[in-house]
Design a protein around this motif. Structure first.
Motif, short mmCIF file in Angstrom:
data_model
loop_
_atom_site.label_atom_id
_atom_site.label_comp_id
_atom_site.label_asym_id
_atom_site.label_seq_id
_atom_site.Cartn_x
_atom_site.Cartn_y
_atom_site.Cartn_z
N LEU A 56 70.34 49.22 20.98
CA LEU A 56 70.12 49.65 22.36
C LEU A 56 69.43 51.01 22.46
CD1 LEU A 56 73.46 48.57 24.06
CD2 LEU A 56 71.22 47.49 24.29
N LYS A 57 69.84 51.95 21.64
CA LYS A 57 69.24 53.29 21.69
C LYS A 57 67.77 53.25 21.27
CE LYS A 57 73.50 55.86 21.05
NZ LYS A 57 74.28 56.72 20.19
N ARG A 58 67.48 52.45 20.26
CA ARG A 58 66.09 52.34 19.78
C ARG A 58 65.23 51.65 20.85
NH1 ARG A 58 61.71 54.11 17.89
NH2 ARG A 58 60.55 52.73 16.54
N ILE A 59 65.74 50.62 21.49
CA ILE A 59 64.99 49.95 22.55
C ILE A 59 64.68 50.95 23.67
CG2 ILE A 59 65.09 48.20 24.38
CD1 ILE A 59 66.73 46.46 22.40
N GLU A 64 60.63 54.15 26.58
CA GLU A 64 60.11 55.41 27.14
C GLU A 64 58.58 55.47 27.00
OE1 GLU A 64 61.97 58.82 25.35
OE2 GLU A 64 63.97 58.21 26.02
N LYS A 65 58.08 54.94 25.89
CA LYS A 65 56.64 54.96 25.63
C LYS A 65 55.93 53.75 26.24
CE LYS A 65 56.84 57.65 21.42
NZ LYS A 65 56.42 57.80 20.04
N THR A 66 56.51 52.57 26.07
CA THR A 66 55.82 51.34 26.49
C THR A 66 55.96 51.06 27.98
OG1 THR A 66 57.74 49.92 26.07
CG2 THR A 66 56.19 50.27 24.23
N LYS A 67 57.04 51.57 28.57
CA LYS A 67 57.33 51.30 29.99
C LYS A 67 57.49 49.79 30.25
CE LYS A 67 56.57 55.66 31.10
NZ LYS A 67 57.48 56.53 30.46
N HIS A 68 57.96 49.07 29.22
CA HIS A 68 58.11 47.62 29.33
C HIS A 68 59.31 47.18 28.49
CE1 HIS A 68 57.13 43.34 29.27
NE2 HIS A 68 56.21 43.59 30.20
N ASP A 69 60.33 46.67 29.15
CA ASP A 69 61.56 46.33 28.44
C ASP A 69 61.39 45.21 27.41
OD1 ASP A 69 61.18 44.42 30.46
OD2 ASP A 69 63.28 44.37 31.07
N VAL A 70 60.58 44.21 27.71
CA VAL A 70 60.41 43.10 26.77
C VAL A 70 59.66 43.58 25.52
CG1 VAL A 70 59.46 40.79 26.41
CG2 VAL A 70 60.50 41.38 28.61
N ILE A 71 58.61 44.34 25.72
CA ILE A 71 57.85 44.87 24.57
C ILE A 71 58.76 45.76 23.72
CG2 ILE A 71 55.96 46.39 23.86
CD1 ILE A 71 54.41 45.28 26.31
N ALA A 72 59.55 46.59 24.35
CA ALA A 72 60.46 47.47 23.61
C ALA A 72 61.47 46.64 22.81
CB ALA A 72 61.18 48.41 24.57
N PHE A 73 62.03 45.61 23.44
CA PHE A 73 62.98 44.73 22.77
C PHE A 73 62.33 44.04 21.57
CE2 PHE A 73 64.28 40.23 22.47
CZ PHE A 73 65.56 40.39 21.97
N LEU A 74 61.17 43.42 21.78
CA LEU A 74 60.49 42.68 20.71
C LEU A 74 60.06 43.61 19.58
CD1 LEU A 74 58.35 40.27 22.89
CD2 LEU A 74 60.37 39.67 21.51
#
Length: 96
Positions: A56-59, A64-74
């Motif tokens: 969760l912390k890494r996502i 913060e950089k991608t501004k996109h939850d799915v991209i951050a998750f993947l």
């Protein structure tokens, strides 16, 4: 005021932990289905099942950089899976 009516179970249902767990389940099952249909190597699906996880912390940091939850998750899942992560989310969209 609404907090008073929210049970711990309801809080968990709407938590990031549960949301990402459900997403991960779907991604793994999609890879296994694609392997069954010989769209991806069965060994890749097996490795994805074994290695896939998230933090969760890494996502949050990636988001913060991608501004996109799915991209951050993947991106975070890919960090755990390695090269076979190229098959994750293949043919899917964020709404899937």
């Amino acid at each position: 005021m609404i907090e008073r009516y929210t049970t711990p179970q309801m809080k968990f249902i709407w938590s990031d932990q549960n949301r990402f767990s459900k997403w991960l389940d779907i991604e793994i099952l999609a890879c296994e289905a694609m392997a069954h249909l010989r769209m991806i190597p069965p060994a890749a699906a097996s490795r994805i099942r074994r290695k896939a996880k998230f933090d969760l912390k890494r996502i949050a940091k990636i988001e913060e950089k991608t501004k996109h939850d799915v991209i951050a998750f993947l991106t975070n899942v890919a960090e755990h899976v390695g090269p076979e992560s190229k098959y994750i989310h293949s043919g899917m969209t964020s709404s899937d």
